[in-house]
Motif scaffolding. Structure first.
Motif, mmCIF file in Angstrom:
data_model
loop_
_atom_site.group_PDB
_atom_site.id
_atom_site.type_symbol
_atom_site.label_atom_id
_atom_site.label_comp_id
_atom_site.label_asym_id
_atom_site.label_seq_id
_atom_site.Cartn_x
_atom_site.Cartn_y
_atom_site.Cartn_z
ATOM 1 N N GLU A 182 0.838 -1.207 0.000
ATOM 2 C CA GLU A 182 0.000 0.000 0.000
ATOM 3 C C GLU A 182 0.876 1.262 0.000
ATOM 4 O O GLU A 182 0.608 2.217 -0.733
ATOM 5 N N PHE A 183 1.927 1.259 0.805
ATOM 6 C CA PHE A 183 2.800 2.435 0.872
ATOM 7 C C PHE A 183 3.497 2.670 -0.467
ATOM 8 O O PHE A 183 3.540 3.809 -0.965
ATOM 9 N N LEU A 184 4.040 1.588 -1.066
ATOM 10 C CA LEU A 184 4.748 1.750 -2.331
ATOM 11 C C LEU A 184 3.807 2.182 -3.443
ATOM 12 O O LEU A 184 4.155 3.013 -4.288
ATOM 13 N N PHE B 249 14.257 -1.057 -0.836
ATOM 14 C CA PHE B 249 14.964 -0.338 0.233
ATOM 15 C C PHE B 249 15.399 1.050 -0.235
ATOM 16 O O PHE B 249 15.255 2.045 0.489
ATOM 17 N N GLN B 250 15.951 1.134 -1.444
ATOM 18 C CA GLN B 250 16.401 2.427 -1.960
ATOM 19 C C GLN B 250 15.229 3.389 -2.127
ATOM 20 O O GLN B 250 15.344 4.582 -1.823
ATOM 21 N N PHE B 251 14.059 2.857 -2.559
ATOM 22 C CA PHE B 251 12.892 3.729 -2.743
ATOM 23 C C PHE B 251 12.400 4.286 -1.408
ATOM 24 O O PHE B 251 12.110 5.479 -1.274
ATOM 25 N N ILE B 252 12.303 3.411 -0.367
ATOM 26 C CA ILE B 252 11.780 3.868 0.933
ATOM 27 C C ILE B 252 12.781 4.784 1.623
ATOM 28 O O ILE B 252 12.430 5.847 2.145
ATOM 29 N N TYR B 253 14.073 4.406 1.626
ATOM 30 C CA TYR B 253 15.068 5.224 2.310
ATOM 31 C C TYR B 253 15.298 6.547 1.591
ATOM 32 O O TYR B 253 15.788 7.515 2.174
ATOM 33 N N GLY B 254 14.916 6.605 0.303
ATOM 34 C CA GLY B 254 15.055 7.848 -0.432
ATOM 35 C C GLY B 254 14.203 8.973 0.126
ATOM 36 O O GLY B 254 14.490 10.147 -0.112
ATOM 37 N N TRP C 291 9.645 -1.627 9.587
ATOM 38 C CA TRP C 291 9.989 -0.592 10.569
ATOM 39 C C TRP C 291 10.467 0.682 9.868
ATOM 40 O O TRP C 291 10.109 1.788 10.260
ATOM 41 N N LEU C 292 11.279 0.529 8.813
ATOM 42 C CA LEU C 292 11.749 1.687 8.053
ATOM 43 C C LEU C 292 10.572 2.414 7.397
ATOM 44 O O LEU C 292 10.512 3.651 7.402
ATOM 45 N N MET C 293 9.601 1.651 6.859
ATOM 46 C CA MET C 293 8.422 2.276 6.246
ATOM 47 C C MET C 293 7.613 3.054 7.295
ATOM 48 O O MET C 293 7.154 4.168 7.038
ATOM 49 N N CYS C 294 7.432 2.457 8.500
ATOM 50 C CA CYS C 294 6.701 3.157 9.567
ATOM 51 C C CYS C 294 7.447 4.423 9.983
ATOM 52 O O CYS C 294 6.825 5.445 10.301
ATOM 53 N N SER C 295 8.782 4.381 9.992
ATOM 54 C CA SER C 295 9.554 5.586 10.329
ATOM 55 C C SER C 295 9.327 6.684 9.297
ATOM 56 O O SER C 295 9.182 7.857 9.642
ATOM 57 N N VAL C 296 9.267 6.298 8.019
ATOM 58 C CA VAL C 296 9.015 7.294 6.969
ATOM 59 C C VAL C 296 7.615 7.867 7.119
ATOM 60 O O VAL C 296 7.395 9.077 6.962
ATOM 61 N N LYS C 297 6.631 7.012 7.425
ATOM 62 C CA LYS C 297 5.266 7.511 7.635
ATOM 63 C C LYS C 297 5.221 8.486 8.804
ATOM 64 O O LYS C 297 4.525 9.504 8.756
ATOM 65 N N PHE C 298 5.954 8.155 9.882
ATOM 66 C CA PHE C 298 5.992 9.057 11.030
ATOM 67 C C PHE C 298 6.623 10.385 10.652
ATOM 68 O O PHE C 298 6.189 11.458 11.095
#
Length: 630
Positions: free
Chosen positions: A105-107, A133-138, A190-197
């Motif tokens: 859903e996030f992607l 990983f590169q897309f989310i951490y971006g 966890w990385l996705m939740c951090s980006v959402k936060f």
């Protein structure tokens, strides 16, 4: 919602050092976020108790320092003296499915351009993982690119982001393996939740920029005053030897929440959460029931087991018949050998007679003629025997075809009877009647089985068909009545929905009236204040320029002051009355709204229950008199 500092952990404080007052009125701790030198030698540093705290990467307020604690040389902020155990059920299939669903859903919402599916994220390749990983951490570092050795860089990135669990280099070489992927998937989630936060966090709220708010009496209270009172009270308790400040932190959190969202709370956020939960519930209800599929597979396996058992019994019977045939052939062979020995003895006897007797030419010719006649007769008999054998073979082939067709029909009948729960006699719809057809072509009692079908099974099936037709008609009538009741309930729900919309409109109108009352009271207060100031100004002028008697002026001033105080008192009482009235009206509206929502929920649940009962109606068992009559 906490503003003005980066984090408020439950039951802990980020720093316990003495407070200093800035020149601009702010509050500053004398120790860094990483640790402090405690004034008490035996007391543990508060940062040692605050282990495992998560960070949000680049959006954190500060970086922990490496200055030692005043304890016994333990590590400071974020230090670990033991390995943390992950409380999440990472290996659970349902937990992994939820994580995969959230990531997809996030992607999808943020425009991920590569192919994406649940199957791909169940067993991904290293290349797919690196793309995700590169897309989310971006989002945290827009200029980030994958290095030449990502298996060494990615664990270091998670460590920098304060991921509380360890990701080893060996795990990055086997990303898609069953024992490694659940842990990598948990870290990615966890990385996705951090980006959402980070998306949901206002960057201005992470700095100490106080914002003004209103208290319940309408007075302006700054956020810095809240924080100053909190630091002052907690530091006083700390000097007394107290290490936990749950009461003060709870008060601070409530004040911050009231200042941020008000007394009514974030209704839009709750409505969005309710819609999301309803969508998730609908998706779960649409998924097929695995228990039903397993029951069907179990029934199929049971029927296959019964068929194989029956086939083995038939093979055993066929084996016994073939053994009997072998015994018969052995007896025939022994009898043929005995007859051959007797024929050999007879031949020797005849040859002996032939050598001892004398035959004339006429006897020889007569014997040759008889031999030719016997030879012709033997040829004719052999031709007739071959024709009879061919006819018998053709008849046997037709009989075998008929037997195969009959076996297929009987097998279809038995499988359909099992589906309808008519086999065995103890089944739900059998009522003690044995509906199973059995064929045994090697037995002479097949006619008895056909007689049992015509006399017992066929009448019972006809009677069962009648009962089922009658029950179907009853169920159709009941279904129509239930549909009518459902339509009535639906109309009631629609009417309640309209009533709810009307109450919403009334609530908005009341809110507008309340706002107008507040503005009116503010204007009146301002006017009275201006009048009071003008009166004071006039009083001063009268004291400077008037030649009137001082006692009279003082009396007049006193009366004016009394009237002004009385007017101010009346305005305060009127303001309190307005506040009480508005509070009672809002309370009554919210209670009425809650009652309407509860009633709508009850009606929806009743409608769902009635639909489920209608769909779950099963055919009732046949009357006990049916089995007795059959």
């Amino acid at each position: 919602m906490h503003r003005g500092r980066s984090s408020l952990t439950s039951g802990r404080r980020s720093s316990a050092g003495p407070l200093r007052i800035k020149q601009d009125g702010g509050v500053q701790s004398s120790s860094s976020a990483g640790g402090r030198r405690s004034s008490a030698g035996g007391r543990r540093s508060s940062s040692d108790r605050d282990r495992g705290r998560k960070s949000v990467g680049k959006f954190g307020r500060g970086r922990p320092t490496s200055r030692p604690s005043s304890g016994y040389g333990r590590p400071t902020f974020g230090g670990h003296d033991h390995t943390l155990k992950d409380p999440r059920t990472l290996n659970s299939r349902s937990f992994m499915q939820r994580e995969i669903k959230d990531i997809i859903e996030f992607l999808t919402e943020n425009g991920y351009s590569h192919p994406l599916s649940v199957k791909l994220l169940t067993t991904p390749t290293t290349k797919d993982f690196l793309k995700i990983f590169q897309f989310i951490y971006g989002f945290l570092d827009p200029k980030y690119t994958l290095p030449a050795k990502p298996e060494e860089e990615i664990p270091q990135v998670f460590k920098t982001l304060k991921y509380p669990f360890t990701i080893s280099k060996s795990q990055m070489f086997t990303v898609g393996s069953p024992h490694t992927w659940p842990h990598i998937l948990g870290a990615l989630h966890w990385l996705m939740c951090s980006v959402k936060f980070a998306f949901a966090t206002d960057p201005r709220s992470l700095f100490d920029n106080p914002s003004d708010g209103d208290d319940f009496e309408g007075n302006k209270v700054s956020e810095s005053e809240f924080l100053f009172n909190y630091y002052e009270n907690t530091y006083s308790e700390f000097l007394k030897g107290v290490d936990t400040f749950e009461k003060f932190e709870q008060d601070l959190a409530e004040n911050m929440k009231l200042q941020a969202v008000g007394a009514t709370g974030n209704l839009e956020h709750l409505a969005a959460e309710e819609q999301r939960l309803a969508t998730e519930l609908q998706l779960l209800e649409q998924e097929p029931c695995k228990l039903t599929q397993l029951h069907e597979q179990a029934q199929m396996m049971s029927s296959d087991n019964e068929r194989f058992h029956k086939y083995l019994q038939e093979l055993a019977g066929h084996k016994r018949s073939m053994e009997q045939k072998c015994q018969d052939l052995d007896l025939q062979l022994q009898q043929t050998e005995l007859e051959s020995d007797q024929s050999e003895a007879e031949k020797n006897r005849l040859e002996h007679c032939l050598t001892n007797q004398e035959l004339s030419a006429s006897d020889v010719q007569r014997l040759y003629a008889e031999m030719r006649q016997l030879t012709n007769m033997l040829d004719d008999l052999e031709k007739g025997t071959q024709e009879l054998d061919q006819e018998i073979w053709n008849e046997e082939k037709q009989i075998a075809k008929k037997q195969e067709q009959l076996e297929q029909q009987v097998s279809q009948y038995n499988s359909m009877a099992r589906t309808l729960k008519l086999i065995p006699p103890t089944a739900e719809n059998a009522h003690g009647v044995d509906y199973e057809l059995r064929l045994n072509f090697h037995s002479m009692s097949d006619h008895a089985g056909m007689m049992d079908f015509n006399s017992t099974i066929k009448p019972a099936l006809v009677q069962l068909k009648k009962q089922i037709n009658d029950e179907v008609l009853k169920q159709m009538e009941q279904k129509l009545s239930e549909e009518e009741a459902l339509e009535q309930v639906t109309e009631m729900v629609e009417s309640k929905t309209e009533e709810y919309a009307k109450q919403e409109t009334r609530l908005q109108r009341f809110e507008k009236d309340i706002q107008s009352y507040k503005e009116k009271s503010k204007d009146e207060t301002r006017i009275l204040t201006e009048q009071f100031q003008s009166i004071e100004t006039k009083l001063c002028d009268y004291q400077r320029h008037s030649d009137m008697d001082l006692a009279a002026k003082e009396q007049e001033f006193h009366e004016c002051q009394i009237r002004a105080e009385q007017r101010v008192k009346e305005m305060k009482e009127e303001k309190e009355n307005y506040q009480h009235f508005l509070f009672a009206a809002i309370t009554q509206i919210l209670e009425h709204k809650a009652l309407i929502q509860n009633r709508i929920t009850e009606l929806k649940e009743q409608a769902k229950a009635m639909i489920a009962e209608t769909e779950a109606l099963e055919l009732p068992e046949a009357a006990p008199g049916t089995s007795a009559s059959t």
